[in-house]
Design a protein around this motif. Sequence first.
Motif, PDB file in Angstrom:
ATOM      1  N   ILE A 192      39.553 -51.316  85.257  1.00 33.05           N
ATOM      2  CA  ILE A 192      39.612 -52.844  85.486  1.00 33.05           C
ATOM      3  C   ILE A 192      38.297 -53.401  85.774  1.00 33.05           C
ATOM      4  CG2 ILE A 192      40.918 -54.581  86.594  1.00 33.05           C
ATOM      5  CD1 ILE A 192      42.671 -53.200  84.635  1.00 33.05           C
ATOM      6  N   VAL A 193      37.602 -52.649  86.876  1.00 32.95           N
ATOM      7  CA  VAL A 193      36.361 -52.932  87.437  1.00 32.95           C
ATOM      8  C   VAL A 193      35.309 -53.265  86.142  1.00 32.95           C
ATOM      9  CG1 VAL A 193      34.287 -52.620  88.887  1.00 32.95           C
ATOM     10  CG2 VAL A 193      36.894 -52.629  89.760  1.00 32.95           C
ATOM     11  N   LYS A 194      34.992 -52.065  85.696  1.00 37.68           N
ATOM     12  CA  LYS A 194      34.336 -51.975  84.223  1.00 37.68           C
ATOM     13  C   LYS A 194      34.346 -53.138  83.513  1.00 37.68           C
ATOM     14  CE  LYS A 194      33.539 -46.707  84.299  1.00 37.68           C
ATOM     15  NZ  LYS A 194      32.108 -46.911  84.470  1.00 37.68           N
ATOM     16  N   ILE A 195      35.659 -53.480  83.016  1.00 36.83           N
ATOM     17  CA  ILE A 195      36.031 -54.347  82.071  1.00 36.83           C
ATOM     18  C   ILE A 195      35.653 -55.868  82.753  1.00 36.83           C
ATOM     19  CG2 ILE A 195      37.718 -55.744  80.776  1.00 36.83           C
ATOM     20  CD1 ILE A 195      39.503 -52.989  80.838  1.00 36.83           C
ATOM     21  N   GLN A 196      35.852 -56.072  83.851  1.00 36.69           N
ATOM     22  CA  GLN A 196      35.572 -57.289  84.579  1.00 36.69           C
ATOM     23  C   GLN A 196      34.046 -57.521  84.804  1.00 36.69           C
ATOM     24  OE1 GLN A 196      38.021 -56.882  87.925  1.00 36.69           O
ATOM     25  NE2 GLN A 196      39.763 -58.362  87.054  1.00 36.69           N
ATOM     26  N   LYS A 197      33.182 -56.529  84.699  1.00 33.68           N
ATOM     27  CA  LYS A 197      31.579 -56.490  85.008  1.00 33.68           C
ATOM     28  C   LYS A 197      30.934 -57.145  83.739  1.00 33.68           C
ATOM     29  CE  LYS A 197      30.822 -53.180  88.451  1.00 33.68           C
ATOM     30  NZ  LYS A 197      30.031 -52.325  88.951  1.00 33.68           N
TER      31      LYS A 197
ATOM     32  N   ASP B 159      46.708 -49.524  86.093  1.00 34.63           N
ATOM     33  CA  ASP B 159      46.829 -48.582  87.518  1.00 34.63           C
ATOM     34  C   ASP B 159      45.557 -48.044  87.360  1.00 34.63           C
ATOM     35  OD1 ASP B 159      47.005 -46.569  85.646  1.00 34.63           O
ATOM     36  OD2 ASP B 159      48.941 -45.910  86.538  1.00 34.63           O
ATOM     37  N   SER B 160      44.611 -48.145  86.520  1.00 37.11           N
ATOM     38  CA  SER B 160      43.253 -47.531  86.885  1.00 37.11           C
ATOM     39  C   SER B 160      42.334 -48.492  87.186  1.00 37.11           C
ATOM     40  CB  SER B 160      42.619 -47.092  85.206  1.00 37.11           C
ATOM     41  OG  SER B 160      41.306 -46.549  85.326  1.00 37.11           O
ATOM     42  N   LYS B 161      41.823 -48.647  88.347  1.00 32.96           N
ATOM     43  CA  LYS B 161      40.993 -49.818  89.054  1.00 32.96           C
ATOM     44  C   LYS B 161      39.791 -49.587  88.571  1.00 32.96           C
ATOM     45  CE  LYS B 161      39.852 -52.062  93.248  1.00 32.96           C
ATOM     46  NZ  LYS B 161      40.377 -52.426  94.478  1.00 32.96           N
TER      47      LYS B 161
ATOM     48  N   ALA C 120      47.118 -52.774  89.350  1.00 30.53           N
ATOM     49  CA  ALA C 120      48.572 -52.917  89.889  1.00 30.53           C
ATOM     50  C   ALA C 120      48.647 -51.330  90.303  1.00 30.53           C
ATOM     51  CB  ALA C 120      49.652 -53.381  88.615  1.00 30.53           C
ATOM     52  N   ASP C 121      49.173 -51.314  91.608  1.00 26.86           N
ATOM     53  CA  ASP C 121      49.191 -49.791  92.026  1.00 26.86           C
ATOM     54  C   ASP C 121      50.119 -49.118  91.199  1.00 26.86           C
ATOM     55  OD1 ASP C 121      47.576 -50.088  94.296  1.00 26.86           O
ATOM     56  OD2 ASP C 121      48.993 -51.242  95.329  1.00 26.86           O
ATOM     57  N   ARG C 122      49.832 -47.682  91.228  1.00 24.67           N
ATOM     58  CA  ARG C 122      50.637 -46.809  90.395  1.00 24.67           C
ATOM     59  C   ARG C 122      52.080 -46.896  90.808  1.00 24.67           C
ATOM     60  NH1 ARG C 122      46.300 -42.664  90.263  1.00 24.67           N
ATOM     61  NH2 ARG C 122      45.527 -42.796  88.161  1.00 24.67           N
ATOM     62  N   GLU C 123      52.672 -47.366  92.009  1.00 19.70           N
ATOM     63  CA  GLU C 123      54.066 -47.519  92.488  1.00 19.70           C
ATOM     64  C   GLU C 123      54.625 -48.553  91.551  1.00 19.70           C
ATOM     65  OE1 GLU C 123      51.205 -47.524  94.870  1.00 19.70           O
ATOM     66  OE2 GLU C 123      51.649 -45.526  95.171  1.00 19.70           O
ATOM     67  N   ALA C 124      53.685 -49.457  91.156  1.00 22.03           N
ATOM     68  CA  ALA C 124      54.344 -50.689  89.926  1.00 22.03           C
ATOM     69  C   ALA C 124      55.122 -49.885  88.925  1.00 22.03           C
ATOM     70  CB  ALA C 124      53.568 -51.618  89.995  1.00 22.03           C
ATOM     71  N   ASN C 125      54.448 -48.970  88.314  1.00 28.07           N
ATOM     72  CA  ASN C 125      55.030 -48.054  87.330  1.00 28.07           C
ATOM     73  C   ASN C 125      56.592 -47.745  87.357  1.00 28.07           C
ATOM     74  OD1 ASN C 125      52.566 -48.338  86.106  1.00 28.07           O
ATOM     75  ND2 ASN C 125      51.810 -46.165  86.543  1.00 28.07           N
ATOM     76  N   GLY C 126      56.902 -47.564  88.674  1.00 28.11           N
ATOM     77  CA  GLY C 126      58.462 -47.430  88.659  1.00 28.11           C
ATOM     78  C   GLY C 126      59.519 -48.383  88.102  1.00 28.11           C
TER      79      GLY C 126
ATOM     80  N   SER D 269      39.918 -42.280  78.901  1.00 29.54           N
ATOM     81  CA  SER D 269      39.973 -42.543  77.730  1.00 29.54           C
ATOM     82  C   SER D 269      41.098 -43.003  76.969  1.00 29.54           C
ATOM     83  CB  SER D 269      39.580 -41.485  76.569  1.00 29.54           C
ATOM     84  OG  SER D 269      38.017 -41.202  77.150  1.00 29.54           O
ATOM     85  N   ALA D 270      42.340 -42.359  77.512  1.00 30.90           N
ATOM     86  CA  ALA D 270      43.530 -42.701  77.022  1.00 30.90           C
ATOM     87  C   ALA D 270      44.217 -44.078  77.456  1.00 30.90           C
ATOM     88  CB  ALA D 270      44.663 -41.580  77.638  1.00 30.90           C
ATOM     89  N   LYS D 271      43.805 -44.273  78.741  1.00 31.67           N
ATOM     90  CA  LYS D 271      44.213 -45.726  79.067  1.00 31.67           C
ATOM     91  C   LYS D 271      43.253 -46.792  78.469  1.00 31.67           C
ATOM     92  CE  LYS D 271      45.746 -43.845  83.679  1.00 31.67           C
ATOM     93  NZ  LYS D 271      46.315 -44.420  84.708  1.00 31.67           N
TER      94      LYS D 271
END
Length: 89
Positions: free
Chosen positions: A47-52, A42-44, A82-88, A16-18
Amino acid sequence: MGSGVRKNVHVADAFSAKAIACIQALEFAKDMGFQNIMVEGDSKTKIVKIQKGIIDISEIGVYIGEIKMLASNLNTISFQHADREANGV
């Protein structure tokens, strides 16, 4: 460009926060006059839910619907994972 900070209280969970953060970002972009947006998250799952193209009946379905409504008012928009590693960065 611009920046901003918001404090959200009484948020049920991380999904919900994202989703709320995405809504606020799209509202901010609209207020700034942007019409071509790329949203990365970073929440796949989100993203998938939005794209459907179907109605989402999950716990965050209301937020997903609002994101889609806000997105429909833009010239172009893309949602990418984007993978969580991208948050760095």
